[in-house]
Design a protein around this motif. Structure first.
Motif, mmCIF file in Angstrom:
data_model
loop_
_atom_site.group_PDB
_atom_site.id
_atom_site.type_symbol
_atom_site.label_atom_id
_atom_site.label_comp_id
_atom_site.label_asym_id
_atom_site.label_seq_id
_atom_site.Cartn_x
_atom_site.Cartn_y
_atom_site.Cartn_z
ATOM 1 N N MET A 108 0.834 -1.200 0.000
ATOM 2 C CA MET A 108 0.000 0.000 0.000
ATOM 3 C C MET A 108 0.867 1.248 0.000
ATOM 4 N N PRO A 109 0.348 2.329 -0.589
ATOM 5 C CA PRO A 109 1.115 3.581 -0.591
ATOM 6 C C PRO A 109 1.175 4.176 0.809
ATOM 7 N N LEU A 110 2.345 4.720 1.160
ATOM 8 C CA LEU A 110 2.534 5.343 2.465
ATOM 9 C C LEU A 110 2.590 6.857 2.361
ATOM 10 N N LEU A 111 3.306 7.343 1.358
ATOM 11 C CA LEU A 111 3.510 8.778 1.175
ATOM 12 C C LEU A 111 3.540 9.101 -0.308
ATOM 13 N N ARG A 112 3.033 10.272 -0.651
ATOM 14 C CA ARG A 112 3.177 10.795 -2.008
ATOM 15 C C ARG A 112 4.254 11.872 -1.966
ATOM 16 N N VAL A 113 5.115 11.868 -2.952
ATOM 17 C CA VAL A 113 6.181 12.855 -3.041
ATOM 18 C C VAL A 113 5.905 13.739 -4.247
ATOM 19 N N TRP A 114 5.784 15.032 -3.975
ATOM 20 C CA TRP A 114 5.587 16.014 -5.027
ATOM 21 C C TRP A 114 6.813 16.909 -5.081
ATOM 22 N N VAL A 115 7.140 17.382 -6.276
ATOM 23 C CA VAL A 115 8.291 18.271 -6.450
ATOM 24 C C VAL A 115 7.858 19.527 -7.196
ATOM 25 N N GLU A 116 8.601 20.590 -6.951
ATOM 26 C CA GLU A 116 8.300 21.874 -7.564
ATOM 27 C C GLU A 116 8.496 21.785 -9.078
ATOM 28 N N LYS A 117 7.490 22.207 -9.821
ATOM 29 C CA LYS A 117 7.525 22.126 -11.288
ATOM 30 C C LYS A 117 8.625 22.992 -11.891
ATOM 31 N N ALA A 118 8.814 24.185 -11.359
ATOM 32 C CA ALA A 118 9.740 25.141 -11.970
ATOM 33 C C ALA A 118 11.207 24.839 -11.671
ATOM 34 N N ARG A 119 11.477 23.961 -10.727
ATOM 35 C CA ARG A 119 12.862 23.694 -10.324
ATOM 36 C C ARG A 119 13.419 22.530 -11.126
ATOM 37 N N GLN A 120 14.599 22.727 -11.678
ATOM 38 C CA GLN A 120 15.243 21.687 -12.473
ATOM 39 C C GLN A 120 16.036 20.747 -11.570
ATOM 40 N N PRO A 121 15.782 19.463 -11.650
ATOM 41 C CA PRO A 121 16.584 18.526 -10.858
ATOM 42 C C PRO A 121 17.999 18.424 -11.421
ATOM 43 N N VAL A 122 18.941 18.086 -10.561
ATOM 44 C CA VAL A 122 20.322 17.909 -10.999
ATOM 45 C C VAL A 122 20.649 16.444 -11.257
ATOM 46 N N ARG A 123 19.820 15.569 -10.711
ATOM 47 C CA ARG A 123 19.989 14.123 -10.923
ATOM 48 C C ARG A 123 18.726 13.426 -10.417
ATOM 49 N N ILE A 124 18.701 12.127 -10.564
ATOM 50 C CA ILE A 124 17.595 11.305 -10.069
ATOM 51 C C ILE A 124 18.133 10.424 -8.943
ATOM 52 N N ASP A 125 17.388 10.360 -7.852
ATOM 53 C CA ASP A 125 17.775 9.517 -6.726
ATOM 54 C C ASP A 125 17.803 8.059 -7.164
ATOM 55 N N ALA A 126 18.931 7.389 -6.925
ATOM 56 C CA ALA A 126 19.111 6.018 -7.393
ATOM 57 C C ALA A 126 18.220 5.012 -6.663
ATOM 58 N N VAL A 127 17.821 5.321 -5.443
ATOM 59 C CA VAL A 127 17.031 4.379 -4.655
ATOM 60 C C VAL A 127 15.539 4.508 -4.930
ATOM 61 N N LEU A 128 15.011 5.723 -4.816
ATOM 62 C CA LEU A 128 13.567 5.923 -4.972
ATOM 63 C C LEU A 128 13.165 6.413 -6.372
ATOM 64 N N GLY A 129 14.113 6.920 -7.126
ATOM 65 C CA GLY A 129 13.807 7.384 -8.475
ATOM 66 C C GLY A 129 13.177 8.763 -8.553
ATOM 67 N N PHE A 130 13.225 9.517 -7.470
ATOM 68 C CA PHE A 130 12.657 10.870 -7.449
ATOM 69 C C PHE A 130 13.712 11.896 -7.816
ATOM 70 N N PRO A 131 13.308 13.067 -8.309
ATOM 71 C CA PRO A 131 14.268 14.124 -8.666
ATOM 72 C C PRO A 131 15.038 14.633 -7.440
ATOM 73 N N CYS A 132 16.326 14.883 -7.676
ATOM 74 C CA CYS A 132 17.204 15.469 -6.649
ATOM 75 C C CYS A 132 17.523 16.906 -7.039
ATOM 76 N N PHE A 133 17.593 17.755 -6.041
ATOM 77 C CA PHE A 133 17.828 19.182 -6.287
ATOM 78 C C PHE A 133 19.152 19.662 -5.725
ATOM 79 N N ARG A 134 19.999 18.718 -5.347
ATOM 80 C CA ARG A 134 21.389 19.016 -4.996
ATOM 81 C C ARG A 134 22.238 17.801 -5.239
#
Length: 134
Positions: A108-134
């Protein structure tokens, strides 16, 4: 286990957001922001039926406008939980953020992760696959 998955979300925040970034916690998961060592965005610790007036919601949004808030952590059923009490905040999130994915315990889902649309990620998190901003 759900505790392990929430700790994975905390690791993601610690590694993928800057030390002075804030996180809007629209989920009952205090351990996530605690272990990530991130302050709450908008000056509000929880969105669970307190400080729901229009003036309270506008204060949250005004504070967020002065803060760096690249990530929002939400309940899986945020629309049912948040929208009735915090329509202005939810509308702001839908306008300025996008869902990056869900942290789940496999069943079952535990948490939803949302990210700011206007911010450009610098990479993708290798574990969860979410955008990284540093």
């Amino acid at each position: 286990r759900s505790a392990d998955k929430k700790l994975a979300a905390a690791r993601y925040l610690a590694e993928c957001t800057a030390d002075d970034d804030r996180v809007l916690m629209a989920a009952l998961a205090d351990e996530v922001s605690y272990f990530a060592r991130r302050h709450m965005a908008g000056g509000q610790r929880r969105f669970n039926g307190v400080l729901t007036s229009e003036a309270d919601q506008r204060r949250v949004l005004e504070r967020m406008a002065r803060q760096s808030v690249p990530v929002v952590i939400m309940e899986p059923d945020y629309e049912e939980v948040m929208t009735p009490d915090y329509p202005l905040v939810v509308e702001h999130l839908k306008t300025h953020y996008r869902e990056a994915g869900v942290v789940s315990d496999g069943a079952m889902p535990l948490l939803r992760v949302w990210v700011e649309k206007a911010r450009q990620p610098v990479r993708i998190d290798a574990v969860l696959g979410f955008p990284c901003f540093r």
